[in-house]
Motif scaffolding. Sequence first.
Motif, PDB file in Angstrom:
ATOM      1  N   LEU A 184     -16.686 -49.682 -15.403  1.00 22.22           N
ATOM      2  CA  LEU A 184     -16.450 -51.034 -15.903  1.00 22.22           C
ATOM      3  C   LEU A 184     -16.368 -50.993 -17.418  1.00 22.22           C
ATOM      4  CD1 LEU A 184     -16.202 -54.063 -15.311  1.00 22.22           C
ATOM      5  CD2 LEU A 184     -18.706 -54.197 -15.470  1.00 22.22           C
ATOM      6  N   VAL A 185     -15.225 -51.439 -17.964  1.00 21.70           N
ATOM      7  CA  VAL A 185     -15.010 -51.403 -19.406  1.00 21.70           C
ATOM      8  C   VAL A 185     -14.468 -52.747 -19.860  1.00 21.70           C
ATOM      9  CG1 VAL A 185     -13.711 -50.338 -21.289  1.00 21.70           C
ATOM     10  CG2 VAL A 185     -14.602 -48.921 -19.437  1.00 21.70           C
ATOM     11  N   ASP A 186     -15.096 -53.314 -20.887  1.00 18.84           N
ATOM     12  CA  ASP A 186     -14.616 -54.537 -21.499  1.00 18.84           C
ATOM     13  C   ASP A 186     -13.784 -54.181 -22.724  1.00 18.84           C
ATOM     14  OD1 ASP A 186     -14.212 -57.185 -22.103  1.00 18.84           O
ATOM     15  OD2 ASP A 186     -16.301 -57.768 -21.814  1.00 18.84           O
ATOM     16  N   GLN A 187     -13.244 -55.202 -23.381  1.00 23.33           N
ATOM     17  CA  GLN A 187     -12.373 -54.964 -24.526  1.00 23.33           C
ATOM     18  C   GLN A 187     -13.081 -54.160 -25.610  1.00 23.33           C
ATOM     19  OE1 GLN A 187      -9.167 -55.866 -24.476  1.00 23.33           O
ATOM     20  NE2 GLN A 187      -8.778 -54.908 -26.456  1.00 23.33           N
ATOM     21  N   GLY A 188     -14.346 -54.467 -25.865  1.00 23.73           N
ATOM     22  CA  GLY A 188     -15.088 -53.758 -26.897  1.00 23.73           C
ATOM     23  C   GLY A 188     -15.439 -52.337 -26.540  1.00 23.73           C
ATOM     24  N   GLY A 189     -15.212 -51.946 -25.285  1.00 23.03           N
ATOM     25  CA  GLY A 189     -15.494 -50.578 -24.874  1.00 23.03           C
ATOM     26  C   GLY A 189     -14.361 -49.619 -25.174  1.00 23.03           C
ATOM     27  N   LEU A 190     -13.194 -50.136 -25.574  1.00 26.19           N
ATOM     28  CA  LEU A 190     -12.071 -49.265 -25.896  1.00 26.19           C
ATOM     29  C   LEU A 190     -12.398 -48.446 -27.135  1.00 26.19           C
ATOM     30  CD1 LEU A 190      -9.061 -51.659 -25.228  1.00 26.19           C
ATOM     31  CD2 LEU A 190     -10.239 -50.115 -23.659  1.00 26.19           C
ATOM     32  N   GLY A 191     -12.026 -47.185 -27.082  1.00 29.34           N
ATOM     33  CA  GLY A 191     -12.416 -46.253 -28.125  1.00 29.34           C
ATOM     34  C   GLY A 191     -13.719 -45.546 -27.827  1.00 29.34           C
ATOM     35  N   GLY A 192     -14.416 -45.985 -26.775  1.00 30.51           N
ATOM     36  CA  GLY A 192     -15.704 -45.402 -26.425  1.00 30.51           C
ATOM     37  C   GLY A 192     -15.570 -44.102 -25.658  1.00 30.51           C
ATOM     38  N   ALA A 193     -16.726 -43.594 -25.254  1.00 35.99           N
ATOM     39  CA  ALA A 193     -16.795 -42.257 -24.667  1.00 35.99           C
ATOM     40  C   ALA A 193     -16.785 -42.303 -23.154  1.00 35.99           C
ATOM     41  CB  ALA A 193     -18.054 -41.548 -25.146  1.00 35.99           C
ATOM     42  N   LEU A 194     -16.037 -41.401 -22.553  1.00 40.25           N
ATOM     43  CA  LEU A 194     -16.124 -41.099 -21.129  1.00 40.25           C
ATOM     44  C   LEU A 194     -16.771 -39.725 -21.030  1.00 40.25           C
ATOM     45  CD1 LEU A 194     -15.346 -42.348 -18.371  1.00 40.25           C
ATOM     46  CD2 LEU A 194     -13.307 -40.905 -18.420  1.00 40.25           C
ATOM     47  N   VAL A 195     -17.952 -39.671 -20.417  1.00 35.70           N
ATOM     48  CA  VAL A 195     -18.805 -38.486 -20.468  1.00 35.70           C
ATOM     49  C   VAL A 195     -19.151 -38.029 -19.058  1.00 35.70           C
ATOM     50  CG1 VAL A 195     -20.956 -37.555 -21.429  1.00 35.70           C
ATOM     51  CG2 VAL A 195     -19.787 -39.423 -22.597  1.00 35.70           C
ATOM     52  N   ASN A 196     -19.231 -36.715 -18.856  1.00 30.45           N
ATOM     53  CA  ASN A 196     -19.658 -36.199 -17.556  1.00 30.45           C
ATOM     54  C   ASN A 196     -21.173 -36.062 -17.501  1.00 30.45           C
ATOM     55  OD1 ASN A 196     -20.223 -33.863 -19.023  1.00 30.45           O
ATOM     56  ND2 ASN A 196     -18.456 -32.736 -18.241  1.00 30.45           N
ATOM     57  N   ARG A 197     -21.698 -35.614 -16.353  1.00 30.16           N
ATOM     58  CA  ARG A 197     -23.143 -35.523 -16.175  1.00 30.16           C
ATOM     59  C   ARG A 197     -23.780 -34.399 -17.003  1.00 30.16           C
ATOM     60  NH1 ARG A 197     -25.355 -38.074 -11.608  1.00 30.16           N
ATOM     61  NH2 ARG A 197     -24.206 -40.026 -11.310  1.00 30.16           N
ATOM     62  N   GLN A 198     -22.974 -33.561 -17.597  1.00 33.36           N
ATOM     63  CA  GLN A 198     -23.513 -32.518 -18.478  1.00 33.36           C
ATOM     64  C   GLN A 198     -23.591 -32.992 -19.926  1.00 33.36           C
ATOM     65  OE1 GLN A 198     -20.996 -31.703 -16.048  1.00 33.36           O
ATOM     66  NE2 GLN A 198     -22.825 -31.294 -14.821  1.00 33.36           N
ATOM     67  N   GLY A 199     -23.207 -34.241 -20.179  1.00 35.44           N
ATOM     68  CA  GLY A 199     -23.270 -34.779 -21.530  1.00 35.44           C
ATOM     69  C   GLY A 199     -22.110 -34.372 -22.408  1.00 35.44           C
ATOM     70  N   ARG A 200     -21.008 -33.947 -21.823  1.00 32.50           N
ATOM     71  CA  ARG A 200     -19.832 -33.538 -22.585  1.00 32.50           C
ATOM     72  C   ARG A 200     -18.752 -34.614 -22.536  1.00 32.50           C
ATOM     73  NH1 ARG A 200     -19.491 -28.260 -24.096  1.00 32.50           N
ATOM     74  NH2 ARG A 200     -21.185 -26.913 -23.398  1.00 32.50           N
ATOM     75  N   LEU A 201     -18.066 -34.757 -23.646  1.00 31.98           N
ATOM     76  CA  LEU A 201     -16.994 -35.744 -23.734  1.00 31.98           C
ATOM     77  C   LEU A 201     -15.783 -35.264 -22.949  1.00 31.98           C
ATOM     78  CD1 LEU A 201     -16.100 -38.426 -25.172  1.00 31.98           C
ATOM     79  CD2 LEU A 201     -15.048 -36.956 -26.905  1.00 31.98           C
ATOM     80  N   ILE A 202     -15.326 -36.081 -21.996  1.00 29.78           N
ATOM     81  CA  ILE A 202     -14.136 -35.723 -21.231  1.00 29.78           C
ATOM     82  C   ILE A 202     -12.951 -36.616 -21.572  1.00 29.78           C
ATOM     83  CG2 ILE A 202     -15.491 -34.812 -19.322  1.00 29.78           C
ATOM     84  CD1 ILE A 202     -14.925 -37.362 -17.804  1.00 29.78           C
ATOM     85  N   GLY A 203     -13.185 -37.676 -22.353  1.00 32.93           N
ATOM     86  CA  GLY A 203     -12.078 -38.535 -22.727  1.00 32.93           C
ATOM     87  C   GLY A 203     -12.518 -39.683 -23.615  1.00 32.93           C
TER      88      GLY A 203
END
Length: 249
Positions: free
Chosen positions: A204-223
């Motif tokens: 779930l992402v709102d407008q203010g979430g754009l530019g934010g992090a998509l992270v996996n369970r290992q704590g690494r940035l995936i997007g």
Amino acid sequence: MSRSSFCRYLGWISLSVWGLAFVVGSGPCWGDDLYREQGETSSTTSLAPLVKRISPAVVGIRGWGVPPESRIFDPEAGFPDPPSLREWQGAGVIVDALAGLIVTANHLVANATVVKALLQDGRALRAAVLIRSERDDVALLRIEADDLHALPLEKPGALDVGEPVLAIGNPQNWGQSVTSGIVSALHRSCPGIAKSDLVQSDVLVDQGGLGGALVNRQGRLIGVIVARRGGFAFAAPVEAVERLFVAAQ
């Protein structure tokens, strides 16, 4: 000892041995059940340490500027209206703590003349735009600050459909918010973004979430989340972030 007493004594020993064998034999099963229940409980609460560890690397992004829109002509006054100042709000991700590098969505800073990064500890710092990619809709910023926390990048190609992910952003300027979901699809396209290699997820992402992090369970940035459509969030993959690094050198 009489014969009858001896028989009763042997019967008592047999019963005791059988009961002990039952307890010992059943022990691992009970232990497994207990372990499984504890594991299930742990898995539902294990996101808290992860969020606590990665959230300092996510910042709020604010940009102010005048977009290059056509000016409205006022027939009564006889001259165009002056352009109006706009503000863009979203999020960004620190990807290099020593250099102060932040990656965010390009559309948040493309027309901004002033950009600020709002850190989790309350600091509001001026950010310089180093490089932008309209094709991937990502941009690389730099801030001057100490004691920063950065997210490591996941290796390209290490992502699979169905993998659990977290999204961290700054919806409606409320402050940081975290949502969870899974990777729904890879190599997706989205209207308004030229590059058709986006990561689709059901977070779930709102407008203010754009530019934010998509992270996996290992704590690494995936997007880096750049768009939302039909209940899905779309993120530019780590390959797009790495292209920014190369272009900025």
